[in-house]
Enzyme design. Structure first.
Site, PDB file in Angstrom:
ATOM      1  N   THR A   7      20.706  90.540  56.808  1.00  0.00           N
ATOM      2  CA  THR A   7      20.825  90.928  55.404  1.00  0.00           C
ATOM      3  C   THR A   7      22.170  90.501  54.851  1.00  0.00           C
ATOM      4  O   THR A   7      23.125  90.320  55.609  1.00  0.00           O
ATOM      5  CB  THR A   7      20.675  92.457  55.222  1.00  0.00           C
ATOM      6  N   ASP A  64      13.089  94.857  54.755  1.00  0.00           N
ATOM      7  CA  ASP A  64      12.655  94.436  53.424  1.00  0.00           C
ATOM      8  C   ASP A  64      12.139  95.687  52.733  1.00  0.00           C
ATOM      9  O   ASP A  64      11.325  96.422  53.287  1.00  0.00           O
ATOM     10  CB  ASP A  64      11.568  93.369  53.477  1.00  0.00           C
ATOM     11  N   SER A  65      12.676  95.928  51.564  1.00  0.00           N
ATOM     12  CA  SER A  65      12.347  97.200  50.928  1.00  0.00           C
ATOM     13  C   SER A  65      12.159  97.014  49.438  1.00  0.00           C
ATOM     14  O   SER A  65      12.467  95.953  48.888  1.00  0.00           O
ATOM     15  CB  SER A  65      13.456  98.210  51.207  1.00  0.00           C
ATOM     16  N   PHE A 145      22.534 102.658  45.632  1.00  0.00           N
ATOM     17  CA  PHE A 145      22.493 101.315  45.028  1.00  0.00           C
ATOM     18  C   PHE A 145      21.129 101.095  44.372  1.00  0.00           C
ATOM     19  O   PHE A 145      20.270 101.989  44.384  1.00  0.00           O
ATOM     20  CB  PHE A 145      22.789 100.244  46.091  1.00  0.00           C
ATOM     21  N   TYR A 147      17.846 100.930  42.546  1.00  0.00           N
ATOM     22  CA  TYR A 147      17.134 101.824  41.629  1.00  0.00           C
ATOM     23  C   TYR A 147      17.454 103.301  41.864  1.00  0.00           C
ATOM     24  O   TYR A 147      16.817 104.171  41.270  1.00  0.00           O
ATOM     25  CB  TYR A 147      15.615 101.614  41.777  1.00  0.00           C
ATOM     26  N   HIS A 173      13.018 106.233  52.485  1.00  0.00           N
ATOM     27  CA  HIS A 173      12.142 105.249  53.121  1.00  0.00           C
ATOM     28  C   HIS A 173      12.870 104.571  54.284  1.00  0.00           C
ATOM     29  O   HIS A 173      12.319 104.408  55.354  1.00  0.00           O
ATOM     30  CB  HIS A 173      11.719 104.217  52.069  1.00  0.00           C
ATOM     31  N   ARG A 174      14.151 104.256  54.057  1.00  0.00           N
ATOM     32  CA  ARG A 174      14.923 103.578  55.117  1.00  0.00           C
ATOM     33  C   ARG A 174      15.183 104.537  56.276  1.00  0.00           C
ATOM     34  O   ARG A 174      15.065 104.170  57.445  1.00  0.00           O
ATOM     35  CB  ARG A 174      16.249 103.048  54.531  1.00  0.00           C
TER      36      ARG A 174
HETATM   37  P1  ITT Z   1      18.395  91.341  51.925  1.00  0.00           P
HETATM   38  O1  ITT Z   1      17.106  90.630  51.581  1.00  0.00           O
HETATM   39  O2  ITT Z   1      19.527  90.411  52.164  1.00  0.00           O
HETATM   40  O3  ITT Z   1      18.253  92.353  53.006  1.00  0.00           O
HETATM   41  P2  ITT Z   1      18.036  92.451  49.282  1.00  0.00           P
HETATM   42  O4  ITT Z   1      18.817  93.411  48.426  1.00  0.00           O
HETATM   43  O5  ITT Z   1      17.604  91.164  48.647  1.00  0.00           O
HETATM   44  O6  ITT Z   1      18.846  92.179  50.611  1.00  0.00           O
HETATM   45  P3  ITT Z   1      15.285  93.185  49.589  1.00  0.00           P
HETATM   46  O7  ITT Z   1      14.765  91.809  49.405  1.00  0.00           O
HETATM   47  O8  ITT Z   1      14.711  94.027  50.661  1.00  0.00           O
HETATM   48  O9  ITT Z   1      16.840  93.215  49.870  1.00  0.00           O
HETATM   49  O10 ITT Z   1      15.168  93.930  48.191  1.00  0.00           O
HETATM   50  C1  ITT Z   1      15.393  95.277  48.134  1.00  0.00           C
HETATM   51  C2  ITT Z   1      15.603  95.708  46.712  1.00  0.00           C
HETATM   52  O11 ITT Z   1      14.851  96.909  46.513  1.00  0.00           O
HETATM   53  C3  ITT Z   1      17.055  96.083  46.490  1.00  0.00           C
HETATM   54  O12 ITT Z   1      17.790  95.027  45.984  1.00  0.00           O
HETATM   55  C4  ITT Z   1      16.949  97.244  45.522  1.00  0.00           C
HETATM   56  O13 ITT Z   1      16.798  96.767  44.224  1.00  0.00           O
HETATM   57  C5  ITT Z   1      15.652  97.897  45.937  1.00  0.00           C
HETATM   58  N1  ITT Z   1      15.919  98.927  46.959  1.00  0.00           N
HETATM   59  C6  ITT Z   1      15.594  98.900  48.279  1.00  0.00           C
HETATM   60  N2  ITT Z   1      16.018 100.000  48.898  1.00  0.00           N
HETATM   61  C7  ITT Z   1      16.631 100.736  47.977  1.00  0.00           C
HETATM   62  C8  ITT Z   1      17.283 101.968  48.008  1.00  0.00           C
HETATM   63  O14 ITT Z   1      17.424 102.671  49.120  1.00  0.00           O
HETATM   64  N3  ITT Z   1      17.794 102.432  46.867  1.00  0.00           N
HETATM   65  C9  ITT Z   1      17.674 101.747  45.729  1.00  0.00           C
HETATM   66  N4  ITT Z   1      17.090 100.566  45.608  1.00  0.00           N
HETATM   67  C10 ITT Z   1      16.574 100.054  46.729  1.00  0.00           C
END
Ligand code: ITT
Length: 448
Positions: A7, A64-65, A145, A147, A173-174
């Protein structure tokens, strides 16, 4: 133990380090990968594979979240990071989400986190965690961070960004996905005795939906239910009353009533964060309510088709009441009563027993039903707090399955007295085989 994490999101790294304090988390940027899979698992695998090449023989992981909003058909979903366009811009994403939900009443949403792991031998493992909630009308809080300022988790009235890191990680969720990761890395120390229990291998959406229903109905434990009815019916052998008539219908009806009780239990506890399918957002409360109604209806239809004797009905009614009271009060006495009444359902399905009205049957029925009551009451009392104690949860699972051995023991004693009860003993043995089989092939839906 070292865990390489694919990441470039520093917030994720911070949360992962907080949730997995015993591990050395080494971030690695999965440079240049295109996250173009249609689901979280696909994207997580793309990211983890990109770094696993560099760290052969080590544990690697990617998260991926994203946020799925019901009224937006699951959007932003896998596009959460770039909802408002490239590059990732959190204020713009949040503003767009609020704009798209203007005037929308149903603001239900859930966060999903998928962690893909590659173990030192190169095997790929995937686990999910969900956190259901809703989208607020305006942003609040400065923690976290993405949303977080807009997301209110179920059972709370504050946004993720207003909760402390510990509070968020405990229900997020994480946090939930990483609990499963922790169990895998720790070799199954989550108390289930099997590492594979937590692992979903390339599981499609349909597959996980089926799994959620199997979990709701705790299918693994279902074979323990008809055995109670067999025991009740077999007791009638002491009076040379052949128990066959209506037995299959009564056993089926008891299974449906048990399923009614399980759906009701999860509906009542829907606000909890227990890792069950409703709190996890895998089954909606509406769908669960429909399933609860259908199970009760199915029990009634089966009883009518099997033309069960009149006495079966008040016993079944008492059973339904005990289920409903137990689910709302959690008084273990009522759980004991449920299974004891299940035995009495077996007695009550033997028509001739009641047309003859022989008072001698009161004693054996009272002894066996009493034994059932005590066993289940004790197990239920012992099970209190099992969610937080994996060792206890495992033992409770063994005790719950153990009732099948108790059923078999009673059936053996009765068959020794009257060989005519042999078909019931055989049916009991089949149920034991079924229970063992379910435990083996459906470990992921194990639940006490
Ligand atoms: P990596 O792919 O490098 O891990 P990323 O931020 O692009 O980083 P994702 O593709 O998994 O990660 O997208 C996740 C997005 O979903 C993230 O940028 C947030 O906008 C949202 N998100 C995921 N988990 C979150 C959380 O715990 N709180 C708030 N927003 C979250």
């Amino acid at each position: 133990m070292k865990l390489f994490v694919a990441t470039h999101n520093q917030h994720k790294i911070r949360e992962i380090s907080q949730i997995l304090p015993g591990f050395e988390i080494v971030p690695d940027d999965p440079e240049g990968v295109e996250e173009n899979a249609p689901d979280f698992a696909g994207n997580a695998l793309i990211k983890v594979r990109a770094i696993a090449e560099k760290h052969k023989g080590e544990w690697c992981m990617a998260d991926d979240s994203g946020l799925e909003v019901k009224a937006l058909g699951g959007a932003p979903g896998v596009h959460s990071a770039r909802y408002a366009g490239e590059p990732c811009n959190t204020p713009a994403n949040n503003a767009l989400l609020l704009k798209n939900l203007e005037g929308v009443k149903d603001r239900a949403a859930r966060f999903t986190c998928c962690c893909a792991l590659i173990d030192p031998s190169g095997e790929e493992l995937v686990v999910h965690g969900h956190c259901p909630g809703h989208i607020a009308e305006k942003q609040a809080g400065v923690e976290g961070f993405g949303y977080d300022p807009l997301f209110i988790p179920n059972g709370h009235d504050k946004s993720f960004a207003e909760l402390s890191a510990e509070e968020k990680n405990a229900i997020s969720h994480r946090g939930r996905a990483l609990e499963k990761v922790k169990a895998i890395l720790g070799g199954g120390s989550a108390g289930d005795g099997s590492r594979v229990e937590h692992v979903e291998r390339a599981e499609g959406k349909g597959g996980s939906r089926v799994l959620a229903w199997l979990k709701l109905f705790r299918v693994v434990n279902l074979p323990t239910v008809p055995g109670d009815v067999l025991v009740g019916a077999a007791l009638m052998s002491f009076f040379s009353w052949r128990p066959m008539s209506g037995l299959a219908a009564a056993a089926c009806a008891s299974v449906f009533l048990y399923m009614f009780g399980l759906a009701d239990n999860d509906i009542v506890g829907a606000k909890g964060d227990s890792g069950r399918p409703i709190p996890d957002g895998e089954i909606t409360p509406g769908a669960a309510r429909l399933a609860r109604g259908l199970c009760l209806f199915a029990a009634l239809v089966v009883a009518l088709i099997g033309s069960l004797p009149r006495l079966w009905w008040p016993v079944a009614l008492a059973l339904v009441l005990s289920i409903v009271v137990y689910n709302r009060t959690k008084w273990s006495v009522f759980m004991g009563l449920c299974r004891a009444l299940n035995v009495v359902c077996g007695v009550a399905c033997v028509k001739i027993a009641f047309t003859q009205g022989d008072e001698r049957l009161v004693y054996p029925v009272a002894v066996v039903a009493g034994l059932w009551f005590l066993y289940i009451w004790a197990v239920t009392r012992y099970s209190e707090g099992e969610e937080k104690n994996p060792g206890k949860k495992r033992l409770v699972g063994i005790f719950v399955g153990g009732i099948v051995y108790l059923q078999l023991l009673v059936l053996i004693v009765i068959t020794m007295w009257d060989a005519g009860a042999m078909p019931l003993l055989v049916a009991g043995a089949v149920l034991l085989v079924l229970l063992r089989l379910f435990k083996r092939v459906l470990p992921k839906v194990s639940a006490s």
